[in-house]
Scaffold this motif. Structure first.
Motif, short mmCIF file in Angstrom:
data_model
loop_
_atom_site.label_atom_id
_atom_site.label_comp_id
_atom_site.label_asym_id
_atom_site.label_seq_id
_atom_site.Cartn_x
_atom_site.Cartn_y
_atom_site.Cartn_z
N ASN A 110 -16.46 -5.35 7.79
CA ASN A 110 -17.58 -6.34 7.71
C ASN A 110 -18.62 -5.75 6.77
OD1 ASN A 110 -16.54 -7.90 9.42
ND2 ASN A 110 -17.71 -7.52 11.08
N MET A 111 -18.64 -4.32 6.99
CA MET A 111 -19.89 -3.58 6.07
C MET A 111 -19.38 -3.73 4.67
SD MET A 111 -22.55 -1.89 5.88
CE MET A 111 -23.03 -1.15 7.55
N LYS A 112 -18.10 -3.50 4.40
CA LYS A 112 -17.64 -3.61 2.96
C LYS A 112 -17.76 -4.98 2.28
CE LYS A 112 -13.50 -3.75 0.42
NZ LYS A 112 -11.97 -3.96 0.05
N ASN A 113 -17.52 -5.95 3.25
CA ASN A 113 -17.57 -7.36 2.64
C ASN A 113 -19.05 -7.78 2.72
OD1 ASN A 113 -14.83 -7.96 3.11
ND2 ASN A 113 -14.96 -8.63 5.08
N ALA A 114 -20.06 -7.18 3.37
CA ALA A 114 -21.36 -7.46 3.19
C ALA A 114 -21.94 -6.97 1.69
CB ALA A 114 -22.30 -6.92 4.37
N ILE A 115 -21.62 -5.80 1.40
CA ILE A 115 -22.02 -5.04 0.10
C ILE A 115 -21.51 -5.73 -0.69
CG2 ILE A 115 -22.06 -2.87 -1.05
CD1 ILE A 115 -21.65 -1.41 1.56
N VAL A 116 -20.28 -6.25 -0.78
CA VAL A 116 -19.55 -6.91 -1.86
C VAL A 116 -20.27 -8.31 -2.02
CG1 VAL A 116 -17.39 -8.16 -2.89
CG2 VAL A 116 -17.32 -5.75 -1.71
N SER A 117 -20.86 -8.81 -1.12
CA SER A 117 -21.33 -10.12 -1.19
C SER A 117 -22.67 -10.19 -1.71
CB SER A 117 -21.24 -10.83 0.48
OG SER A 117 -22.32 -10.01 1.10
N CYS A 118 -23.18 -9.06 -1.73
CA CYS A 118 -24.54 -8.77 -2.58
C CYS A 118 -24.38 -8.73 -3.92
CB CYS A 118 -25.37 -7.56 -1.87
SG CYS A 118 -25.89 -7.70 -0.22
N GLY A 119 -23.09 -8.53 -4.37
CA GLY A 119 -22.89 -8.60 -5.81
C GLY A 119 -22.69 -7.18 -6.53
N PHE A 120 -22.23 -6.13 -5.55
CA PHE A 120 -21.91 -4.89 -5.99
C PHE A 120 -20.59 -4.60 -6.05
CE2 PHE A 120 -25.87 -4.21 -3.84
CZ PHE A 120 -26.87 -3.63 -4.77
N TYR A 121 -19.96 -3.74 -6.93
CA TYR A 121 -18.63 -3.37 -7.11
C TYR A 121 -18.36 -1.90 -6.47
CZ TYR A 121 -18.10 -7.44 -10.24
OH TYR A 121 -18.15 -8.84 -10.69
N ILE A 122 -17.64 -1.87 -5.26
CA ILE A 122 -17.49 -0.72 -4.89
C ILE A 122 -16.38 0.08 -5.42
CG2 ILE A 122 -17.12 0.76 -2.81
CD1 ILE A 122 -18.00 -1.89 -1.18
N ILE A 123 -16.51 1.50 -6.15
CA ILE A 123 -15.44 2.16 -6.65
C ILE A 123 -14.94 3.09 -5.78
CG2 ILE A 123 -16.54 1.86 -8.98
CD1 ILE A 123 -17.01 4.93 -8.77
N GLY A 124 -15.75 3.46 -4.84
CA GLY A 124 -15.10 4.42 -3.59
C GLY A 124 -15.96 4.98 -2.69
#
Length: 234
Positions: A63-77
């Motif tokens: 859920n944390m990952k999905n929330a951060i991505v939903s804000c428009g960020f691209y997580i590289i690691g």
């Protein structure tokens, strides 16, 4: 000589790191959206790494990952993960665990001996000079050299140098000096309105700065306590 179809090389990139200090998905998303609202251009489609050193294994990582991505960020690691349960959840989510070995700086652990790194030999190239305006979305990088810009740097632009940076115009974008870890590098701006400043990975957003420096000529350097210091020159 045969030309290989691919080539693998090590490169240094400037990257924002999101340090999670709370397990609450809702709270983290709320705080991220507040930041984005203040700096929409700066955070648009921004690649980030996430540091989880201060959160527990009870965090709902999916859920944390999905929330951060939903804000428009691209997580590289993800970095700072020392818990095996959390580490497995991160890997299962499709993200790599980033190493924080010798190539990464922990500012509180650096010992200063007041020696300035040598710039002899072929490490530094001729200073890179840009005479045109740097537009929003543009990125200028001076590899192994200082960077001089004789025009304006617009909001949403990014200028990066392994050495010092001089801007003889208005600067409203992101300024990152000492990109390869030289914390003796400095930044000089004729008219300062920057969204972000950084030296050797230590950065500050405009909301963290005193309002009386904006619009002035400034010098930015790193003190011995690894804090960025801004001095008005006019």
């Amino acid at each position: 000589m045969k030309i290989l179809p691919i080539e693998l090389k090590g490169r240094v990139f400037t990257l924002l790191v999101l340090y999670l200090k709370n397990n609450s998905v809702e709270y983290i998303k709320h705080e991220l959206l507040k930041k984005i609202k203040k700096f929409p251009i700066f955070f648009k489609n921004t690649p980030i790494a996430i540091n989880v050193e201060e959160v527990s294994d009870k965090i709902n990582w999916k859920n944390m990952k999905n929330a951060i991505v939903s804000c428009g960020f691209y997580i590289i690691g993800v970095s700072g993960c020392h818990n095996n349960k959390l580490k497995n959840n991160i890997i299962k989510s499709g993200l790599p665990i980033l190493s924080e070995g010798k190539e990464c700086f922990d500012y509180k652990d650096i010992k200063h001996d007041n020696k300035i790194p040598s710039c002899s030999g072929n490490y530094f190239n001729k200073t890179k000079v840009i005479n045109y305006p740097v537009r929003s979305g543009q990125k200028i990088y001076a590899s192994n050299s200082d960077l001089i810009i004789t025009n304006n740097v617009n909001s949403g632009a990014e200028i990066i140098a392994d050495g010092n940076i001089h801007v003889y115009g208005e600067v409203r974008g992101r300024i990152l000096a000492g990109a390869k870890g030289d914390n003796t590098c400095q930044i000089f701006c004729m008219k300062f309105f920057s969204e972000l400043i950084a030296i050797s990975g230590k950065y500050l957003l405009s909301e963290q700065l005193s309002s009386d420096i904006f619009g002035n000529s400034v010098k930015i350097c790193m003190l011995k306590n690894h804090q960025l210091h801004i001095v008005k020159l006019n």
